[in-house]
Design an enzyme around this catalytic site. Sequence first.
Site, PDB file in Angstrom:
ATOM      1  N   THR A  24       0.904  -3.689   4.254  1.00 13.75           N
ATOM      2  CA  THR A  24       0.255  -2.383   4.377  1.00 13.75           C
ATOM      3  C   THR A  24       1.259  -1.302   4.801  1.00 13.75           C
ATOM      4  OG1 THR A  24      -0.495  -2.933   6.610  1.00 13.75           O
ATOM      5  CG2 THR A  24      -2.005  -3.413   4.816  1.00 13.75           C
ATOM      6  N   HIS A  25       0.728  -0.129   5.095  1.00 11.99           N
ATOM      7  CA  HIS A  25       1.552   1.067   5.245  1.00 11.99           C
ATOM      8  C   HIS A  25       2.655   0.917   6.295  1.00 11.99           C
ATOM      9  CE1 HIS A  25      -0.132   2.403   9.150  1.00 11.99           C
ATOM     10  NE2 HIS A  25      -1.235   1.804   8.721  1.00 11.99           N
ATOM     11  N   ASP A  26       3.796   1.462   5.950  1.00  9.50           N
ATOM     12  CA  ASP A  26       4.934   1.588   6.871  1.00  9.50           C
ATOM     13  C   ASP A  26       5.551   0.263   7.322  1.00  9.50           C
ATOM     14  OD1 ASP A  26       4.854   4.523   7.040  1.00  9.50           O
ATOM     15  OD2 ASP A  26       2.932   4.177   8.035  1.00  9.50           O
ATOM     16  N   THR A  62       0.811  -1.219   0.000  1.00  9.47           N
ATOM     17  CA  THR A  62       0.000   0.000   0.000  1.00  9.47           C
ATOM     18  C   THR A  62       0.851   1.279   0.000  1.00  9.47           C
ATOM     19  OG1 THR A  62      -0.287  -0.082   2.413  1.00  9.47           O
ATOM     20  CG2 THR A  62      -1.961  -1.183   1.055  1.00  9.47           C
ATOM     21  N   GLY A 114       2.894  -0.854   9.839  1.00  7.10           N
ATOM     22  CA  GLY A 114       4.068  -0.703  10.696  1.00  7.10           C
ATOM     23  C   GLY A 114       4.678  -1.986  11.200  1.00  7.10           C
TER      24      GLY A 114
END
Length: 208
Positions: free
Chosen positions: A133-135, A115, A153
């Site tokens: 997903t993000h980070d 993402t 994360g």
Amino acid sequence: MSVLLVGASGLAREVLPLLREAGREVLGLLDDRRGELPGEVDGVPVLGGVDEVALHPDADVLVCIGAGRVRAAIVERMSRGGVVRYASVLDPTVRNPGACPVGEGSILLAGVTITADAVIGAHVVAMPGATITHDCRIDDYATLAAGVALGGGVRLGRAAYLGMNASVRPGVLVGAGATIGMGAVVLEDVPEGETWAGVPARRLGVRT
């Protein structure tokens, strides 16, 4: 540029159609088990053992071995012989709209989604349907089996392995060399080298 595959494995057989679809020439396969293998795998000749990579200095190399710690050992072995140019393979259906970086030698198969603001290291393998997903930060040689889902994360250490349909809670660290079982739900940090499984995931043992 032609490609040389290392490891006559199921992963190699999954990668071959992608290379052919992309119009890449596949020179052959290298595997130390040559004497136990047929002369060809899916129409690609088995040329010799891993050390024979030195005979093909103009080819890109792709290590198709499922276990991250074994991939790492093979890459380090070849690098001592001067091999430094590795191919990466991303299925055309991989979604990476944020252009998140993917390291050399990595293999991302059908339906992988990345993402935003994720970083994927070198020689990482993500099997079909994995979601990053993000980070997220995925260190070198990590392996995500089919259907793995990482919350935002998440950090995967070097050569960590996540089994099919495992899920990791946002912000969790899975340590280097750790193994997560199929279908596990990881809600807390997993130390290096440990094996966890279950819902929620619990420690089963430590790699020796």
